[in-house]
Design an enzyme around this catalytic site. Structure first.
Site, PDB file in Angstrom:
ATOM      1  N   ASP A  60       1.074  -1.067   0.655  1.00 19.92           N
ATOM      2  CA  ASP A  60       0.006   0.010  -0.343  1.00 19.92           C
ATOM      3  C   ASP A  60       0.486   1.339   0.228  1.00 19.92           C
ATOM      4  O   ASP A  60       2.141   1.036   0.062  1.00 19.92           O
ATOM      5  CB  ASP A  60      -0.611  -0.518   1.024  1.00 19.92           C
ATOM      6  N   TYR A 104      19.482  25.136  -3.019  1.00 23.23           N
ATOM      7  CA  TYR A 104      19.622  26.749  -3.335  1.00 23.23           C
ATOM      8  C   TYR A 104      19.628  28.098  -2.048  1.00 23.23           C
ATOM      9  O   TYR A 104      19.446  26.986  -1.217  1.00 23.23           O
ATOM     10  CB  TYR A 104      17.803  26.580  -3.991  1.00 23.23           C
TER      11      TYR A 104
END
Length: 285
Positions: A60, A104
């Site tokens: 799952d 970044y």
């Protein structure tokens, strides 16, 4: 005339956090199955017929696997020999290899009462948020809430086309640190402080970094509490972020892209001169 397809049994493992489960799902869902990625990689091997992975054990959403298994049939073009086991292993792993890590940096300038106070060589290279000093400890507390693996739907662009991407991302680093002027002369501008928001992940959603920075600045200005940022994250709705909470683009810099040693290792010789139309250099990692 094409020969019979060759059948293979493969074993594979995965972290299930970013997948809807192991079984194939529609490609337009926010989270797709592991099977989607396996079959997309297999198609890069240029078979003469579509490849279907027949998964042995269903798992799952969010469930991990140390050794799941599947069988598949591969039909190659006439005149091409079936893949050997090592060739198939290298080929699939090549197209399933991890993404590089991107870092970044977003540059903030504090202490400017007006945009005219931004040093001339910093114009359009940083963001000077209005409203006085920022509460750095509160921003750091809020940043810690965003670390790890989450559904970052709230921080993606609200544009409809951005919804096609899986919103689950893993932030390996999100920190605020003192910065400096690009020319190293910020001491000439007394009262001004440079700060950097540094963020690292394998991938980001469109405008995710700028929207996270904007939200952190809102926390620093007292317009949001750190706990409210947690609530916004859990809403998983890009419309939940306050208006104008996206930081402007001029302060954002791509700092670095890190590749794993296997990406940069010299190629070794494959069993064939060419495999599925790939040169040796392109195929072996």
């Amino acid at each position: 005339m094409a020969g019979a397809p060759a059948r293979y049994l493969v074993f594979f493992q995965y972290f299930g956090t970013r997948y809807s489960g192991v079984m194939e799902t529609k490609s337009d869902q926010a989270l797709v199955g592991v099977q989607n990625y396996l079959e997309k990689a297999a198609e890069q091997l240029k078979p003469s017929a579509p490849i279907k992975f027949h998964i042995s054990s269903r798992t799952d959403s969010g469930v991990h696997a140390l050794a799941n298994a599947a069988h598949l049939d591969i039909q190659r073009a006439p005149g091409r020999a079936p893949f050997t086991g090592p060739q198939l292993l290298h080929g699939l792993n090549h197209f399933l290899k991890p993404e590089p890590i991107r870092t970044y940096i977003y540059r903030l300038l504090l202490g400017c009462a007006h945009r005219s106070q931004i040093p001339v060589f910093e114009q359009d290279l940083c963001w000077a948020p209005p409203g006085g000093p920022l509460d750095i400890p509160a921003m750091r507390a809020a940043a810690r809430l965003l670390l790890g693996t989450h559904d970052f739907s709230t921080f993606r662009s609200p544009r409809p086309e951005a919804a096609a991407q899986s919103p689950v991302r893993t932030l390996q680093l999100l920190q605020l640190q003192p910065g400096h002027g690009l020319l190293g002369q910020h001491h000439l501008h007394r009262g001004l402080e440079f700060w950097e928001v540094k963020v690292k992940s394998k991938s980001f959603l469109y405008r995710q970094v700028r929207r996270m920075v904007g939200a952190l600045v809102a926390v620093g200005q007292g317009r949001l509490a750190p706990g409210q940022l947690q609530q916004l994250l859990e809403l998983r709705d890009p419309r939940a972020l306050p208006p104008h909470a996206t930081a402007p683009p001029e302060g954002l810099f791509l700092h670095s892209v890190e590749y794993s040693p296997t990406d940069l290792a010299p190629p070794s010789a494959p069993a064939e001169e060419e495999l599925c139309g790939l040169s040796r250099k392109e195929f072996i990692t």
